[in-house]
Design a protein around this motif. Structure first.
Motif, PDB file in Angstrom:
ATOM      1  N   THR A  78     -14.774  29.209  51.275  1.00 15.07           N
ATOM      2  CA  THR A  78     -14.978  30.648  51.075  1.00 15.07           C
ATOM      3  C   THR A  78     -15.505  30.990  49.680  1.00 15.07           C
ATOM      4  O   THR A  78     -15.547  32.163  49.311  1.00 15.07           O
ATOM      5  N   LYS A 124      -5.039  36.630  50.109  1.00 14.45           N
ATOM      6  CA  LYS A 124      -5.869  37.514  50.929  1.00 14.45           C
ATOM      7  C   LYS A 124      -7.355  37.321  50.655  1.00 14.45           C
ATOM      8  O   LYS A 124      -8.192  37.712  51.472  1.00 14.45           O
ATOM      9  N   ASP A 125      -7.690  36.772  49.498  1.00 17.90           N
ATOM     10  CA  ASP A 125      -9.096  36.563  49.178  1.00 17.90           C
ATOM     11  C   ASP A 125      -9.234  35.384  48.220  1.00 17.90           C
ATOM     12  O   ASP A 125      -8.253  34.746  47.835  1.00 17.90           O
ATOM     13  N   TRP A 126     -10.487  35.122  47.829  1.00 15.51           N
ATOM     14  CA  TRP A 126     -10.777  33.939  47.017  1.00 15.51           C
ATOM     15  C   TRP A 126     -10.113  34.017  45.644  1.00 15.51           C
ATOM     16  O   TRP A 126      -9.569  33.018  45.159  1.00 15.51           O
TER      17      TRP A 126
END
Length: 233
Positions: free
Chosen positions: A46, A102-104
């Motif tokens: 990601t 939740k994210d990179w």
């Protein structure tokens, strides 16, 4: 007569209770390396740029080398790495389930803050193992290249958008809370591992006051780690 080549074999302690604790510590590191590889591989997938993807993939590859080195030391202690890792599947998997990013950016901070806190704890435990095992533990837990990379990318993201700082600061606090709970649970559940810290009649360890100071040091290092990326602990 020709002298044998290569380094001498690592020493193998004989105390069964000590060996059980040392193998527990190595089992934690081995399973930690495997889970770190999995998480870093996912982070690479990601990653926002090709350069980030390469950097994270290289860091993931290092975890396999760490696993191999720890596995070799477990074998030298007449144990099996698969057996040594088994007690730590559930607590590690639970920790990662509770702290799924939740994210990179949250994933990056997790490897820096969460893994950093855990590494500090295991280095504290490693002060009470034999010199060969302690040297390996410290080498495997050394994380300077990854730390420098994460610091650079997180601070860059904060400069681009100051709102990121508040969100990541909250995330960092949650990570250290969960990491502290995990460390305490693992120590409480594994008598042999705990005995490395508390000692036995033949092997002096830490008293309650010293253990309290140890956890204070862990929190202080976490605070310094957060400050390095411009976040309030």
């Amino acid at each position: 007569m020709t002298a044998p080549s290569g380094p001498p074999p690592a020493a193998v302690p004989s105390d069964p209770e000590y060996l059980a604790g040392a193998v527990d510590l190595l089992g934690i590191l081995a399973y930690g390396a495997l889970t770190a590889f999995e998480r870093l591989a996912e982070d690479a997938r990601t990653a926002p740029t090709l350069a980030d993807k390469v950097q994270i993939a290289q860091l993931a590859a290092r975890q396999i080398d760490h696993f191999d080195r720890v596995s070799e030391r477990v074998s030298q202690l007449d144990s099996d790495v698969m057996t040594a890792m088994r007690p730590f599947h559930a607590p590690f998997d639970a920790f990662h389930a509770y702290t799924a990013p939740k994210d990179w950016l949250e994933g990056l901070l997790k490897t820096y803050v969460g893994d950093g806190f855990a590494a500090d704890f295991y280095r504290e435990v490693a002060a009470f193992v034999d010199a060969d095992t302690r040297e390996l533990v410290n080498e495997v837990l050394a994380n300077e290249p990854h730390a420098d990379y994460v610091v650079a990318r997180v601070t860059e993201a904060i400069r681009a958008d100051q709102r990121v700082a508040g969100r990541l600061a909250l995330w960092g606090r949650r990570l250290v809370g969960e990491a502290l709970s995990q460390a305490q649970r693992v120590a409480a559940d594994r008598d042999a591992l705990t005995s490395l810290l508390t000692g036995t009649v033949d092997r002096p360890g830490l008293d309650l006051a010293a253990i309290s100071r140890m956890f204070t040091r862990l929190v202080e290092r976490h605070t310094a780690r957060m400050a390095r990326v411009g976040l309030q602990a």
